[in-house]
Motif scaffolding. Sequence first.
Motif, short mmCIF file in Angstrom:
data_model
loop_
_atom_site.label_atom_id
_atom_site.label_comp_id
_atom_site.label_asym_id
_atom_site.label_seq_id
_atom_site.Cartn_x
_atom_site.Cartn_y
_atom_site.Cartn_z
N THR A 1 -52.60 54.92 -18.85
CA THR A 1 -53.50 56.02 -18.49
C THR A 1 -53.05 56.66 -17.17
OG1 THR A 1 -55.32 54.90 -19.61
CG2 THR A 1 -55.92 56.62 -18.05
N LYS A 2 -52.70 55.83 -16.20
CA LYS A 2 -52.25 56.37 -14.91
C LYS A 2 -50.91 57.10 -15.05
CE LYS A 2 -51.42 55.35 -10.05
NZ LYS A 2 -50.21 56.17 -10.00
N SER A 3 -49.99 56.53 -15.82
CA SER A 3 -48.67 57.18 -15.98
C SER A 3 -48.80 58.55 -16.62
CB SER A 3 -47.74 56.33 -16.85
OG SER A 3 -47.57 55.08 -16.29
N ILE A 4 -49.63 58.66 -17.66
CA ILE A 4 -49.79 59.96 -18.32
C ILE A 4 -50.42 60.96 -17.35
CG2 ILE A 4 -50.79 61.21 -20.28
CD1 ILE A 4 -50.63 58.65 -21.92
N THR A 5 -51.38 60.48 -16.55
CA THR A 5 -52.01 61.36 -15.57
C THR A 5 -50.98 61.86 -14.55
OG1 THR A 5 -54.10 60.18 -15.80
CG2 THR A 5 -53.85 61.53 -13.84
N ARG B 1 -49.73 65.71 -13.90
CA ARG B 1 -49.80 66.32 -12.57
C ARG B 1 -48.43 66.85 -12.15
NH1 ARG B 1 -53.60 66.62 -9.04
NH2 ARG B 1 -55.65 66.00 -9.77
N SER B 2 -47.36 66.09 -12.42
CA SER B 2 -46.05 66.59 -11.97
C SER B 2 -45.55 67.73 -12.84
CB SER B 2 -45.02 65.46 -11.84
OG SER B 2 -45.09 64.62 -12.94
N LEU B 3 -46.03 67.83 -14.08
CA LEU B 3 -45.66 68.99 -14.91
C LEU B 3 -46.64 70.15 -14.71
CD1 LEU B 3 -44.76 67.24 -18.31
CD2 LEU B 3 -43.17 68.16 -16.62
N GLU B 4 -47.59 69.98 -13.79
CA GLU B 4 -48.64 70.96 -13.54
C GLU B 4 -49.43 71.29 -14.80
OE1 GLU B 4 -47.41 74.25 -11.07
OE2 GLU B 4 -46.16 72.89 -9.91
N THR B 5 -49.75 70.24 -15.53
CA THR B 5 -50.51 70.35 -16.76
C THR B 5 -51.83 69.62 -16.53
OG1 THR B 5 -48.46 70.26 -18.00
CG2 THR B 5 -50.45 69.77 -19.21
N GLN B 6 -52.93 70.23 -16.96
CA GLN B 6 -54.22 69.58 -16.80
C GLN B 6 -54.31 68.32 -17.68
OE1 GLN B 6 -57.89 71.50 -15.65
NE2 GLN B 6 -58.02 71.94 -17.83
N VAL B 7 -54.96 67.28 -17.17
CA VAL B 7 -55.06 66.04 -17.95
C VAL B 7 -56.53 65.72 -18.25
CG1 VAL B 7 -54.48 63.59 -18.05
CG2 VAL B 7 -53.00 65.16 -16.78
N THR B 8 -56.82 65.47 -19.52
CA THR B 8 -58.15 65.03 -19.94
C THR B 8 -58.06 63.63 -20.53
OG1 THR B 8 -58.89 67.28 -20.46
CG2 THR B 8 -60.10 65.49 -21.51
N ALA B 9 -58.98 62.77 -20.10
CA ALA B 9 -59.08 61.45 -20.73
C ALA B 9 -60.22 61.49 -21.73
CB ALA B 9 -59.33 60.39 -19.67
N GLU B 10 -59.95 61.15 -22.99
CA GLU B 10 -61.02 61.08 -23.99
C GLU B 10 -61.37 59.62 -24.25
OE1 GLU B 10 -59.51 62.91 -27.65
OE2 GLU B 10 -58.58 61.02 -28.19
N LYS C 1 -61.32 58.87 -11.56
CA LYS C 1 -61.43 59.58 -10.28
C LYS C 1 -60.34 59.08 -9.34
CE LYS C 1 -66.34 60.17 -10.16
NZ LYS C 1 -67.57 59.55 -9.70
N HIS C 2 -60.20 57.77 -9.31
CA HIS C 2 -59.25 57.13 -8.41
C HIS C 2 -57.81 57.57 -8.67
CE1 HIS C 2 -57.59 54.03 -5.87
NE2 HIS C 2 -56.85 53.60 -6.88
N ILE C 3 -57.43 57.68 -9.96
CA ILE C 3 -56.05 58.09 -10.27
C ILE C 3 -55.91 59.61 -10.34
CG2 ILE C 3 -55.55 55.92 -11.50
CD1 ILE C 3 -55.79 57.48 -14.14
#
Length: 302
Positions: free
Chosen positions: A229-233, A237-246, A258-260
């Motif tokens: 989960t952290k790696s995908i986030t 972020r580095s590709l400047e793509t929004q990340v949603t966790a479902e 929140k922490h990551i």
Amino acid sequence: ELHSNKLVKSCESSKREMNSSLNEDEFLTALKEAIKGQDIEVYFQPKVRCDSGTLEGFEVLARWRHPTEGFINPELFISLCEIHGLIDLLTMQVFEKALAWLSSLDENHITDSEIPCELRWTKLSINISAQSLSNDILFSNIIDKCKSLDISPSRITLEITESSAMDDSGPVLENLTRLRLMGFELSIDDFGTGYSSLLQLVKAPFSEIKIDKTFVLKADADTQSRAITKSITDLGRSLETQVTAEGVESAATMDFLKHIKCHLAQGYFIGRPMPQADILNWFYERERSREKERLDALRALE
Ligand code: C2E
Ligand code: MG
Ligand code: MG
Ligand code: MG
């Protein structure tokens, strides 16, 4: 072939689940009737910002209530639609019903000042099968519908679900780019499972990654799922793509996200998929409990 094996399996388990006496033909006939009769319902599941907790939008999820069997597992009837060439009809129906709700918010706002801004300007995410990506007519219809209801494409995210290896050749990439240029957001759904790949992420103009719920559901208990989960986030972020966790089911998972610094969260902890009639209530109830949390935090400081 792979697909139909999967379908047979899901048909079998789903029949066990619902103890159905229907055979596949009867099932398909009923599904066709439901689509033709405009009986597919749409449910809305909220997405919120992880840092502020504010409402971002809703994912629109198709629901089919069989006359005698009740609600049918969406994975089952969606794959039936894909196999039998019904998926674009279903997508259009879902799209029209969801957009009708969006434009009713705008209209009702004039007479009903109770509709808060966050809801009035809410975004919507619509699921699109990877198989529809080469269908120009579907996309023309989607664009026309937005125009005729005066809804800006920037409020619509198209979530692309990988059910088969995505054809990344000419027409698909062209269609995705065209949609992106028109202002639609594009999301790669269920990232980390199935066929979604890093190559697609870089080649196609995606603006959002959705971390598959299998990782998020286990993020509390399992170190590997947390790491993924952290790696995908971080990747998003580095590709400047929004990340949603479902699949956010607990306060602990929400704190972890929140922490990551994950951008958005969706899951039963925030809200279940609901019919449009329940949305206003859900919104106000959540506002009340957020207000109470704020007051409690202030009191704790005194
Ligand atoms: P998806 O697009 O990945 O949607 C998220 C699924 O996770 C939904 O299942 C939702 O109800 C479920 N979910 C959300 N939060 C939680 C949670 O906290 N815990 C758990 N256990 N589950 C959660 P649903 O509604 O059964 O839909 C399943 C799939 O069917 C969707 O997965 C999507 O791939 C497909 N689908 C649904 N509606 C449509 C549609 O209109 N068009 C297309 N093409 N596919 C659709
Ligand atoms: Mg989705
Ligand atoms: Mg998903
Ligand atoms: Mg899925």
